[in-house]
Write a protein that holds these residues in place. Structure first.
Motif, PDB file in Angstrom:
ATOM      1  N   PRO A   6      25.382  39.635  -9.950  1.00  0.00           N
ATOM      2  CA  PRO A   6      25.593  38.175 -10.120  1.00  0.00           C
ATOM      3  C   PRO A   6      24.348  37.639 -10.781  1.00  0.00           C
ATOM      4  CG  PRO A   6      26.346  38.640  -7.618  1.00  0.00           C
ATOM      5  CD  PRO A   6      25.789  39.642  -8.301  1.00  0.00           C
ATOM      6  N   GLY A   7      24.561  36.881 -11.895  1.00  0.00           N
ATOM      7  CA  GLY A   7      23.273  36.013 -12.672  1.00  0.00           C
ATOM      8  C   GLY A   7      22.789  36.915 -13.472  1.00  0.00           C
ATOM      9  N   GLN A   8      23.041  38.476 -13.372  1.00  0.00           N
ATOM     10  CA  GLN A   8      22.331  39.464 -14.175  1.00  0.00           C
ATOM     11  C   GLN A   8      22.804  39.312 -15.941  1.00  0.00           C
ATOM     12  OE1 GLN A   8      19.937  41.254 -13.401  1.00  0.00           O
ATOM     13  NE2 GLN A   8      19.591  42.065 -15.414  1.00  0.00           N
ATOM     14  N   GLU A   9      24.160  38.957 -15.996  1.00  0.00           N
ATOM     15  CA  GLU A   9      24.807  38.817 -17.274  1.00  0.00           C
ATOM     16  C   GLU A   9      24.015  37.765 -18.099  1.00  0.00           C
ATOM     17  OE1 GLU A   9      26.536  38.315 -14.432  1.00  0.00           O
ATOM     18  OE2 GLU A   9      27.123  36.152 -14.813  1.00  0.00           O
ATOM     19  N   ALA A  10      24.624  37.467 -19.008  1.00  0.00           N
ATOM     20  CA  ALA A  10      24.415  36.218 -19.910  1.00  0.00           C
ATOM     21  C   ALA A  10      22.803  36.293 -20.412  1.00  0.00           C
ATOM     22  CB  ALA A  10      24.819  34.987 -19.314  1.00  0.00           C
ATOM     23  N   ALA A  54      26.119  37.491 -28.619  1.00  0.00           N
ATOM     24  CA  ALA A  54      26.370  38.150 -27.284  1.00  0.00           C
ATOM     25  C   ALA A  54      27.213  39.241 -27.434  1.00  0.00           C
ATOM     26  CB  ALA A  54      27.143  36.972 -26.149  1.00  0.00           C
ATOM     27  N   LEU A  55      26.750  39.896 -26.416  1.00  0.00           N
ATOM     28  CA  LEU A  55      27.800  41.238 -25.792  1.00  0.00           C
ATOM     29  C   LEU A  55      28.622  40.757 -24.658  1.00  0.00           C
ATOM     30  CD1 LEU A  55      28.371  44.211 -26.767  1.00  0.00           C
ATOM     31  CD2 LEU A  55      26.875  44.855 -24.795  1.00  0.00           C
ATOM     32  N   VAL A  56      30.064  40.967 -24.999  1.00  0.00           N
ATOM     33  CA  VAL A  56      30.847  40.540 -23.958  1.00  0.00           C
ATOM     34  C   VAL A  56      31.903  41.838 -23.706  1.00  0.00           C
ATOM     35  CG1 VAL A  56      30.862  38.363 -24.621  1.00  0.00           C
ATOM     36  CG2 VAL A  56      32.416  39.603 -25.451  1.00  0.00           C
ATOM     37  N   THR A  78      13.914  48.609 -19.252  1.00  0.00           N
ATOM     38  CA  THR A  78      15.086  48.998 -18.818  1.00  0.00           C
ATOM     39  C   THR A  78      16.240  48.918 -19.842  1.00  0.00           C
ATOM     40  OG1 THR A  78      16.002  46.817 -18.101  1.00  0.00           O
ATOM     41  CG2 THR A  78      14.951  48.048 -16.639  1.00  0.00           C
ATOM     42  N   PRO A  79      17.303  49.570 -19.651  1.00  0.00           N
ATOM     43  CA  PRO A  79      18.500  49.723 -20.917  1.00  0.00           C
ATOM     44  C   PRO A  79      18.843  48.101 -21.228  1.00  0.00           C
ATOM     45  CG  PRO A  79      18.857  51.240 -19.385  1.00  0.00           C
ATOM     46  CD  PRO A  79      17.822  50.679 -18.886  1.00  0.00           C
ATOM     47  N   LEU A  80      18.932  47.185 -20.174  1.00  0.00           N
ATOM     48  CA  LEU A  80      19.403  45.837 -20.194  1.00  0.00           C
ATOM     49  C   LEU A  80      18.035  45.156 -21.159  1.00  0.00           C
ATOM     50  CD1 LEU A  80      20.820  43.168 -19.665  1.00  0.00           C
ATOM     51  CD2 LEU A  80      19.604  43.016 -17.536  1.00  0.00           C
ATOM     52  N   GLN A  81      16.946  45.391 -20.825  1.00  0.00           N
ATOM     53  CA  GLN A  81      15.724  44.738 -21.590  1.00  0.00           C
ATOM     54  C   GLN A  81      15.923  45.461 -23.102  1.00  0.00           C
ATOM     55  OE1 GLN A  81      12.785  45.991 -19.100  1.00  0.00           O
ATOM     56  NE2 GLN A  81      12.457  43.963 -18.336  1.00  0.00           N
ATOM     57  N   ARG A  82      16.116  46.293 -23.405  1.00  0.00           N
ATOM     58  CA  ARG A  82      16.287  46.988 -24.728  1.00  0.00           C
ATOM     59  C   ARG A  82      17.154  46.185 -25.448  1.00  0.00           C
ATOM     60  NH1 ARG A  82      15.501  51.747 -22.314  1.00  0.00           N
ATOM     61  NH2 ARG A  82      17.497  52.752 -22.920  1.00  0.00           N
ATOM     62  N   LEU A  83      18.379  46.201 -24.660  1.00  0.00           N
ATOM     63  CA  LEU A  83      19.621  45.582 -25.361  1.00  0.00           C
ATOM     64  C   LEU A  83      19.476  44.229 -25.943  1.00  0.00           C
ATOM     65  CD1 LEU A  83      22.657  46.042 -26.303  1.00  0.00           C
ATOM     66  CD2 LEU A  83      23.477  45.715 -24.029  1.00  0.00           C
ATOM     67  N   ARG A  84      18.933  43.521 -24.732  1.00  0.00           N
ATOM     68  CA  ARG A  84      18.592  41.958 -25.003  1.00  0.00           C
ATOM     69  C   ARG A  84      17.595  41.754 -26.250  1.00  0.00           C
ATOM     70  NH1 ARG A  84      17.598  40.347 -20.202  1.00  0.00           N
ATOM     71  NH2 ARG A  84      19.643  40.031 -20.139  1.00  0.00           N
ATOM     72  N   TRP A  85      16.628  42.760 -26.215  1.00  0.00           N
ATOM     73  CA  TRP A  85      15.589  42.663 -27.528  1.00  0.00           C
ATOM     74  C   TRP A  85      16.257  42.971 -28.689  1.00  0.00           C
ATOM     75  CZ3 TRP A  85      14.005  45.820 -31.206  1.00  0.00           C
ATOM     76  CH2 TRP A  85      13.018  45.341 -32.105  1.00  0.00           C
ATOM     77  N   LEU A  86      17.078  44.065 -28.811  1.00  0.00           N
ATOM     78  CA  LEU A  86      18.008  44.211 -29.953  1.00  0.00           C
ATOM     79  C   LEU A  86      18.672  42.884 -30.225  1.00  0.00           C
ATOM     80  CD1 LEU A  86      19.492  47.840 -29.156  1.00  0.00           C
ATOM     81  CD2 LEU A  86      17.650  47.030 -30.878  1.00  0.00           C
ATOM     82  N   GLY A 138      36.826  40.005 -20.613  1.00  0.00           N
ATOM     83  CA  GLY A 138      36.384  38.630 -20.644  1.00  0.00           C
ATOM     84  C   GLY A 138      35.030  38.143 -19.759  1.00  0.00           C
ATOM     85  N   LEU A 139      34.318  39.248 -19.558  1.00  0.00           N
ATOM     86  CA  LEU A 139      33.065  38.986 -18.925  1.00  0.00           C
ATOM     87  C   LEU A 139      31.777  39.006 -19.920  1.00  0.00           C
ATOM     88  CD1 LEU A 139      33.435  41.404 -15.881  1.00  0.00           C
ATOM     89  CD2 LEU A 139      33.726  38.905 -15.901  1.00  0.00           C
ATOM     90  N   PRO A 140      31.060  38.120 -19.772  1.00  0.00           N
ATOM     91  CA  PRO A 140      29.778  38.166 -20.529  1.00  0.00           C
ATOM     92  C   PRO A 140      28.724  39.365 -19.803  1.00  0.00           C
ATOM     93  CG  PRO A 140      29.561  36.255 -18.956  1.00  0.00           C
ATOM     94  CD  PRO A 140      30.963  36.883 -18.859  1.00  0.00           C
ATOM     95  N   LEU A 141      28.244  39.850 -21.013  1.00  0.00           N
ATOM     96  CA  LEU A 141      27.203  41.194 -20.613  1.00  0.00           C
ATOM     97  C   LEU A 141      25.849  40.556 -20.835  1.00  0.00           C
ATOM     98  CD1 LEU A 141      29.330  44.125 -21.682  1.00  0.00           C
ATOM     99  CD2 LEU A 141      29.147  43.248 -19.247  1.00  0.00           C
ATOM    100  N   VAL A 142      25.571  40.551 -21.946  1.00  0.00           N
ATOM    101  CA  VAL A 142      24.071  39.919 -22.592  1.00  0.00           C
ATOM    102  C   VAL A 142      24.219  38.935 -23.798  1.00  0.00           C
ATOM    103  CG1 VAL A 142      21.924  40.970 -23.444  1.00  0.00           C
ATOM    104  CG2 VAL A 142      23.250  42.297 -21.782  1.00  0.00           C
ATOM    105  N   THR A 143      23.389  38.108 -23.446  1.00  0.00           N
ATOM    106  CA  THR A 143      23.180  37.236 -24.706  1.00  0.00           C
ATOM    107  C   THR A 143      21.804  37.281 -25.197  1.00  0.00           C
ATOM    108  OG1 THR A 143      22.751  35.332 -23.424  1.00  0.00           O
ATOM    109  CG2 THR A 143      25.170  35.556 -23.919  1.00  0.00           C
ATOM    110  N   ALA A 144      21.736  36.709 -26.402  1.00  0.00           N
ATOM    111  CA  ALA A 144      20.436  36.836 -27.108  1.00  0.00           C
ATOM    112  C   ALA A 144      19.779  35.409 -26.823  1.00  0.00           C
ATOM    113  CB  ALA A 144      20.730  36.945 -28.541  1.00  0.00           C
ATOM    114  N   ASP A 145      20.476  34.440 -26.699  1.00  0.00           N
ATOM    115  CA  ASP A 145      19.880  33.186 -26.393  1.00  0.00           C
ATOM    116  C   ASP A 145      20.357  32.297 -25.367  1.00  0.00           C
ATOM    117  OD1 ASP A 145      22.029  31.050 -28.193  1.00  0.00           O
ATOM    118  OD2 ASP A 145      22.093  33.199 -28.204  1.00  0.00           O
TER     119      ASP A 145
END
Length: 150
Positions: free
Chosen positions: A144-148, A37-39, A14-22, A43-50
């Motif tokens: 909910p819970g998808q971010e971070a 992290a991508l925020v 998914t785009p989310l998985q690719r983004l997290r991998w990057l 003020g909302l967290p979108l994706v973090t790497a760790d």
């Protein structure tokens, strides 16, 4: 679409998985980079790497700093915001604009080579910008819970 597994591509990502991998790839390959992290700029967290990233607090801080930096840029008529760098005794916080709605947020150790980190983050913004579609942002904000770090 593809999922990156150990550096190789497999069907079904998914785009989310690719983004997290990057993000994870840049985090692991940049010495001194402690968290990434991508925020959203609101003020909302979108994706973090760790998993250790304080994504909620970092997103809130990034939103405030971005707002101040944009205000300064507007006041001085210096054009659009590219990045904000805050250097502290034990490390550096780097905010790099992806577009008007999101920024890449990283913090480093004090011994990190900032030119290498900035280069890697700029490349990531170029590589990930197309993945950050409005649909993906809506998906991340609406689940909910998808971010971070999930």
């Amino acid at each position: 679409m593809t999922t990156m597994v150990h550096g190789s591509a497999t069907p079904g990502s998914t785009p989310l998985q690719r983004l997290r991998w990057l993000l994870s790839d840049v985090l692991m390959s940049t010495p001194g980079l402690r968290s990434l992290a991508l925020v959203s700029t609101d003020g909302l967290p979108l994706v973090t790497a760790d998993e250790d990233c304080p994504s909620d607090q970092l997103a809130t801080l990034a939103a405030g700093l971005n707002g101040l930096s944009i205000g300064l840029s507007t006041l001085l008529e210096f054009g659009g915001l590219k990045r904000t760098v805050i250097t502290l005794d034990d490390g550096t916080l780097i905010l790099m604009s992806v577009d008007e709605t999101a920024c890449l947020t990283a913090y480093t150790s004090a011994d990190c080579d900032l030119s290498v980190a900035a280069y890697q983050l700029a490349r990531l913004v170029e590589r990930a910008g197309h993945v950050l579609t409005t649909q993906l942002r809506d998906e991340l904000r609406g689940t909910p819970g998808q971010e971070a770090h999930r």
